[in-house]
Design a protein around this motif. Structure first.
Motif, PDB file in Angstrom:
ATOM      1  N   ILE A  39       1.173   4.675   0.652  1.00  0.00           N
ATOM      2  CA  ILE A  39       0.496   5.802   1.309  1.00  0.00           C
ATOM      3  C   ILE A  39       0.866   7.117   0.616  1.00  0.00           C
ATOM      4  CG2 ILE A  39       0.349   7.075   3.515  1.00  0.00           C
ATOM      5  CD1 ILE A  39      -1.028   4.514   3.784  1.00  0.00           C
ATOM      6  N   PRO A  83       5.827  -6.343   2.794  1.00  0.00           N
ATOM      7  CA  PRO A  83       4.873  -5.244   2.557  1.00  0.00           C
ATOM      8  C   PRO A  83       4.709  -4.292   3.745  1.00  0.00           C
ATOM      9  CG  PRO A  83       3.747  -7.366   2.644  1.00  0.00           C
ATOM     10  CD  PRO A  83       5.194  -7.652   2.630  1.00  0.00           C
ATOM     11  N   ALA A  84       4.874  -4.798   4.980  1.00  0.00           N
ATOM     12  CA  ALA A  84       4.674  -3.918   6.137  1.00  0.00           C
ATOM     13  C   ALA A  84       5.725  -2.811   6.150  1.00  0.00           C
ATOM     14  CB  ALA A  84       4.723  -4.712   7.432  1.00  0.00           C
ATOM     15  N   ILE A  85       7.006  -3.190   5.907  1.00  0.00           N
ATOM     16  CA  ILE A  85       8.078  -2.196   5.901  1.00  0.00           C
ATOM     17  C   ILE A  85       7.894  -1.222   4.733  1.00  0.00           C
ATOM     18  CG2 ILE A  85      10.574  -1.876   5.698  1.00  0.00           C
ATOM     19  CD1 ILE A  85       9.878  -3.114   8.307  1.00  0.00           C
ATOM     20  N   LEU A 137       5.063  -0.353   3.421  1.00  0.00           N
ATOM     21  CA  LEU A 137       3.955   0.527   3.808  1.00  0.00           C
ATOM     22  C   LEU A 137       4.451   1.631   4.730  1.00  0.00           C
ATOM     23  CD1 LEU A 137       0.868   1.196   4.302  1.00  0.00           C
ATOM     24  CD2 LEU A 137       0.886  -0.575   6.022  1.00  0.00           C
ATOM     25  N   ILE A 138       5.261   1.248   5.727  1.00  0.00           N
ATOM     26  CA  ILE A 138       5.745   2.247   6.679  1.00  0.00           C
ATOM     27  C   ILE A 138       6.707   3.209   5.976  1.00  0.00           C
ATOM     28  CG2 ILE A 138       6.890   2.577   8.896  1.00  0.00           C
ATOM     29  CD1 ILE A 138       5.979  -0.241   9.645  1.00  0.00           C
ATOM     30  N   THR A 139       7.532   2.663   5.069  1.00  0.00           N
ATOM     31  CA  THR A 139       8.451   3.530   4.326  1.00  0.00           C
ATOM     32  C   THR A 139       7.693   4.571   3.513  1.00  0.00           C
ATOM     33  OG1 THR A 139      10.029   1.735   4.142  1.00  0.00           O
ATOM     34  CG2 THR A 139      10.317   3.572   2.646  1.00  0.00           C
ATOM     35  N   GLY A 176      11.360  12.804   6.780  1.00  0.00           N
ATOM     36  CA  GLY A 176      10.992  11.740   5.842  1.00  0.00           C
ATOM     37  C   GLY A 176      12.201  10.989   5.330  1.00  0.00           C
ATOM     38  N   PHE A 219      -2.289   1.961  12.985  1.00  0.00           N
ATOM     39  CA  PHE A 219      -2.128   3.255  12.319  1.00  0.00           C
ATOM     40  C   PHE A 219      -3.175   4.248  12.813  1.00  0.00           C
ATOM     41  CE2 PHE A 219       0.446   3.448   8.143  1.00  0.00           C
ATOM     42  CZ  PHE A 219       1.588   3.174   8.855  1.00  0.00           C
ATOM     43  N   LEU A 256       0.850  -1.187   0.000  1.00  0.00           N
ATOM     44  CA  LEU A 256       0.000   0.000   0.000  1.00  0.00           C
ATOM     45  C   LEU A 256       0.881   1.230   0.000  1.00  0.00           C
ATOM     46  CD1 LEU A 256      -2.540  -1.140   2.680  1.00  0.00           C
ATOM     47  CD2 LEU A 256      -2.926  -0.985   0.242  1.00  0.00           C
ATOM     48  N   GLU A 292      10.035  18.642   7.610  1.00  0.00           N
ATOM     49  CA  GLU A 292       9.245  17.486   7.177  1.00  0.00           C
ATOM     50  C   GLU A 292      10.047  16.608   6.219  1.00  0.00           C
ATOM     51  OE1 GLU A 292       5.177  17.576   5.177  1.00  0.00           O
ATOM     52  OE2 GLU A 292       4.994  19.089   6.733  1.00  0.00           O
ATOM     53  N   ILE A 334      14.251  -2.260  -0.985  1.00  0.00           N
ATOM     54  CA  ILE A 334      13.787  -2.860   0.268  1.00  0.00           C
ATOM     55  C   ILE A 334      12.618  -3.805   0.038  1.00  0.00           C
ATOM     56  CG2 ILE A 334      14.573  -0.995   1.777  1.00  0.00           C
ATOM     57  CD1 ILE A 334      11.664  -0.007   1.768  1.00  0.00           C
ATOM     58  N   VAL A 340       5.172   6.093   4.257  1.00  0.00           N
ATOM     59  CA  VAL A 340       4.828   7.241   5.111  1.00  0.00           C
ATOM     60  C   VAL A 340       5.964   8.265   5.056  1.00  0.00           C
ATOM     61  CG1 VAL A 340       4.396   7.994   7.474  1.00  0.00           C
ATOM     62  CG2 VAL A 340       3.339   5.920   6.629  1.00  0.00           C
ATOM     63  N   GLY A 341       7.205   7.768   5.067  1.00  0.00           N
ATOM     64  CA  GLY A 341       8.358   8.659   4.941  1.00  0.00           C
ATOM     65  C   GLY A 341       8.348   9.387   3.607  1.00  0.00           C
ATOM     66  N   VAL A 342       8.012   8.649   2.534  1.00  0.00           N
ATOM     67  CA  VAL A 342       7.946   9.268   1.210  1.00  0.00           C
ATOM     68  C   VAL A 342       6.842  10.335   1.191  1.00  0.00           C
ATOM     69  CG1 VAL A 342       7.491   8.850  -1.226  1.00  0.00           C
ATOM     70  CG2 VAL A 342       8.796   7.191   0.098  1.00  0.00           C
ATOM     71  N   HIS A 343       5.749  10.019   1.866  1.00  0.00           N
ATOM     72  CA  HIS A 343       4.650  10.989   1.975  1.00  0.00           C
ATOM     73  C   HIS A 343       5.156  12.300   2.588  1.00  0.00           C
ATOM     74  CE1 HIS A 343       1.132  12.881   3.865  1.00  0.00           C
ATOM     75  NE2 HIS A 343       1.688  12.644   5.037  1.00  0.00           N
ATOM     76  N   TYR A 344       5.981  12.168   3.625  1.00  0.00           N
ATOM     77  CA  TYR A 344       6.541  13.360   4.265  1.00  0.00           C
ATOM     78  C   TYR A 344       7.431  14.138   3.303  1.00  0.00           C
ATOM     79  CZ  TYR A 344       5.084  13.174   9.102  1.00  0.00           C
ATOM     80  OH  TYR A 344       4.351  13.257  10.238  1.00  0.00           O
ATOM     81  N   VAL A 359      13.706   4.257  -3.811  1.00  0.00           N
ATOM     82  CA  VAL A 359      13.272   3.995  -2.439  1.00  0.00           C
ATOM     83  C   VAL A 359      12.715   2.586  -2.254  1.00  0.00           C
ATOM     84  CG1 VAL A 359      11.757   4.746  -0.580  1.00  0.00           C
ATOM     85  CG2 VAL A 359      12.757   6.433  -2.119  1.00  0.00           C
ATOM     86  N   LEU A 373      14.899   2.836   7.725  1.00  0.00           N
ATOM     87  CA  LEU A 373      14.208   1.603   7.362  1.00  0.00           C
ATOM     88  C   LEU A 373      15.026   0.783   6.377  1.00  0.00           C
ATOM     89  CD1 LEU A 373      10.566   2.858   7.053  1.00  0.00           C
ATOM     90  CD2 LEU A 373      11.323   0.953   8.433  1.00  0.00           C
ATOM     91  N   PHE A 375      13.793   8.791   7.937  1.00  0.00           N
ATOM     92  CA  PHE A 375      12.914   7.643   8.141  1.00  0.00           C
ATOM     93  C   PHE A 375      13.170   6.570   7.082  1.00  0.00           C
ATOM     94  CE2 PHE A 375       8.384   6.077   7.892  1.00  0.00           C
ATOM     95  CZ  PHE A 375       8.404   5.480   9.124  1.00  0.00           C
ATOM     96  N   ILE A 376      13.193   7.015   5.818  1.00  0.00           N
ATOM     97  CA  ILE A 376      13.413   6.081   4.714  1.00  0.00           C
ATOM     98  C   ILE A 376      14.781   5.420   4.862  1.00  0.00           C
ATOM     99  CG2 ILE A 376      13.724   5.911   2.222  1.00  0.00           C
ATOM    100  CD1 ILE A 376      11.745   8.300   2.017  1.00  0.00           C
ATOM    101  N   ILE A 410       0.111  -3.718  13.516  1.00  0.00           N
ATOM    102  CA  ILE A 410       0.385  -2.379  12.998  1.00  0.00           C
ATOM    103  C   ILE A 410      -0.815  -1.509  13.296  1.00  0.00           C
ATOM    104  CG2 ILE A 410       0.933  -1.001  10.981  1.00  0.00           C
ATOM    105  CD1 ILE A 410       2.185  -3.342   9.705  1.00  0.00           C
ATOM    106  N   GLU A 456      -1.507  -5.320   6.902  1.00  0.00           N
ATOM    107  CA  GLU A 456      -1.980  -4.062   6.342  1.00  0.00           C
ATOM    108  C   GLU A 456      -3.476  -3.856   6.563  1.00  0.00           C
ATOM    109  OE1 GLU A 456      -1.954  -6.105   1.913  1.00  0.00           O
ATOM    110  OE2 GLU A 456      -0.891  -4.254   2.285  1.00  0.00           O
TER     111      GLU A 456
END
Lengths: 287, 307
Positions: A37, A92-94, A96-98, B286, B36, A35, B282, A87, A100-104, A83, B293, B289-290, B34, B99
């Motif tokens: 985000i 998929p969970a990681i 998905l969380i990643t 981000g 959210f 997913l 921001e 990975i 969120v970083g791209v969203h930022y 990006v 991970l 974070f990337i 998870i 998810e």
């Protein structure tokens, strides 16, 4: 009663926009398996690129929109390559969380470049047409037409071309597809281009029918998720039905309850679907 | 802004958000869930506290309930509210995994946010409840900010201590067992769905307390304070400092809050300058974070130490 039918019609237009916004998201989920985000942020990238070319540089809307869509497609491709690809093995969970970083990163970049405020494109005012008492504007019709074209186009591409076949094979079983000589890298590249390009198209449509502010992209995520879940994560054709259902449900709800509850309607649908039929309309377990 | 003020602010808000990361750590790293929708439990606590301590509505107030209770009743009510909300949202959703659970909790949080925004009878809609009642730390001979910083740190330490004890207890080993091998755990008679629900509910309680404390410190609760950004913030904090450890969860939240406070502390000549700084903050968050991970530096570090 006319008011009611008017709301249904507006709902169908909202639904068509949601189809455009969601189909790329579902396509990513289907082929890349997670997913994204950050997908709605691409709508913002495209909407503001188009706005910048159209309003600040004074281009005509059509070339601005085309450049906006192509630019967004490549932004999506680059993010995918840089990006997400390295990975993918982490699950998929990681991913998905990643995202969120791209969203930022994307949201922050748009904010930094564009700044806050409300903006609109430099295009002629909408002309409204009246059929049997209900109104529709020419821009709303364009949204419906593009939603139909994009869906049919994607379906034809996936079913009638060799590349489409390769993408379907890869989404069904990546290892098997690779062992049968499918170039996984180039299919993945095409997938990113298509899904981001669709987000770009949706972003342009958003700029045409709505006024723009920088948080507009994030506000779409809720509805996109709602449509994708109702359709069943990863299914593409059910997105059409799901988009129209959510669009009409949100707009028609205004007939009975205050307009502020529109997102709540969408999300109540999501919760009900996840509780009673997590596989969605498509009815196929996509996990 | 002086260094002293930055340190106090970091301690206060860092400790409050640490409570959230600690709870999330329990849910995600140990329970495999998870969540959210973390912000919803936080908001439930803050609103419960405000409603219980608020005076009954008068004049232009649109909220319906205000019980005018002392602060400790409100504080307990915040924990209970968060617990109840976890029960309501957890019971139907915890059958879902990965998810799907992320999406459902996200959806619940958005619905809750939309309710707070639109239903003026809960807390004045978008205006929120201002002048939230709070105990006065000056009666104990401390200044206001120091008192609340201390309170936040105490809440954080208690949460960390309780969770630590919990994870070392037989119940903690059951949680790990369910996480590591569900089928094996079921085979020895552990009801995995029930254990997941228990973890979910237990970890929601401190989030409610943190919400109450947050309401006391800001003396305001409004829907704009409880958006999905809070959830994302907590997730980033958790991932930044390496999941799975209690110290990591705390350090991550502290570091992220410090970073924000430092950016806030820079004086700007223009509104546009401040805006750009906020956006850049921001972007940097981000990217960090990337990178974390992707490179997983903490995991590599702990492996190196182990070998």
């Amino acid at each position: 009663m006319t008011v009611f039918f008017q709301l249904v019609l507006t709902g169908l237009v909202t639904g068509s926009f949601l189809i455009l916004a969601t189909i790329g998201f579902s396509f990513t989920r289907r082929v890349e398996g997670f997913l994204n985000i950050a997908h709605p942020e691409l709508l913002g990238v495209s909407a503001f690129t188009t706005w910048g070319l159209n309003v600040i540089w004074g281009w005509h809307i059509i070339p601005s929109a085309m450049v906006g869509i192509v630019f967004t497609a490549f932004v999506g491709l680059i993010i995918g390559r840089v990006v997400y690809d390295p990975i993918r093995a982490l699950g998929p969970a990681i991913l998905l969380i990643t995202s969120v970083g791209v969203h930022y990163v994307l949201g922050g970049s748009v904010d930094a470049i564009v700044g806050t405020g409300i903006r609109s494109l430099d295009i002629p005012l909408a002309e409204s047409y009246r059929f049997w008492g209900v109104r529709i504007t020419n821009y709303q019709m364009i949204v419906v037409v593009f939603a139909a074209l994009a869906t049919v186009g994607l379906a034809l591409f996936l079913n009638k071309t060799p590349m489409g076949l390769a993408i379907r094979a890869m989404s069904a079983n990546p290892e098997l597809a690779a062992s049968r000589g499918i170039d996984v890298k180039s299919t993945s590249r095409i997938t990113w281009l298509i899904s981001s390009g669709l987000a770009g198209l949706a972003g342009v449509m958003l700029a045409v029918i709505a006024t723009l502010s920088t948080d507009i992209a994030f506000n779409q995520i809720l509805q996109i998720l709602a449509v994708a879940i109702l359709a069943g994560l990863g299914s593409l054709y059910a997105v059409v039905a799901a988009g129209l259902i959510i669009g009409v449900a949100m707009d028609v709800s205004v007939f009975w309850i205050p307009a502020g509850y529109r997102p709540l309607v969408a999300f109540s649908v999501v919760i009900l679907v996840l509780m009673f039929r997590p596989e969605g309309l498509a009815g196929k377990k996509s996990r | 802004m002086t260094i002293y003020a930055i340190i106090i602010a970091t301690l206060t808000f860092g400790a409050i958000f640490s409570v959230l990361t600690l709870s999330l750590n329990l849910q995600y790293a140990r329970g495999g869930m998870i969540n959210f929708g973390t912000v919803a439990y936080f908001a439930a606590g803050a609103y419960a506290y405000a409603i219980f301590t608020q005076e009954p509505p008068s004049g232009l107030d649109q909220y319906r309930f205000g019980f005018d209770m002392p602060w400790y009743v409100g504080f307990l009510a915040a924990g209970v509210a968060s617990l109840l909300f976890a029960l309501v949202t957890g019971w139907p959703t915890l059958r879902l995994r990965g998810e799907y659970l992320a999406l459902t909790t996200f959806a619940f949080a958005e619905v809750f946010h939309s309710l707070l925004l639109n239903e003026r009878r809960i807390g004045n809609g978008s205006v929120g409840l201002a002048n939230v009642e709070r105990p006065d730390p000056t009666t104990l001979g401390m200044s206001d900010t120091v008192g609340y910083a201390l309170a936040a740190v105490v809440l954080m330490l208690v949460t960390a201590f309780v969770f630590n004890r919990l994870l070392k207890s037989p119940f903690g080993r059951t949680i790990d067992a369910v996480h590591d091998d569900e089928i094996a755990a079921q085979a020895v008679g552990k009801d995995d769905a029930r254990i997941r629900l228990q973890v979910f509910i237990i970890s929601a309680i401190p989030i409610g307390f943190a919400g109450a404390l947050y309401a006391m410190i800001t003396t305001l609760v409004a829907p704009a304070m409880f958006t999905a950004e809070v959830t994302f913030f907590v997730w980033i904090a958790l991932v930044l400092a390496g999941e799975k450890t209690i110290v990591g969860a705390i350090l991550g939240a502290m570091a992220l809050v410090l970073f924000q406070e430092l950016v806030k502390g820079v004086p700007f000549e223009t509104v546009r300058g401040a805006q750009i700084a906020a956006s850049v903050e921001e972007i940097v968050t981000g990217i960090l974070f990337i990178l974390v991970l992707r490179l997983r530096p903490w995991e590599k570090l702990s492996k190196r130490n182990a070998s």
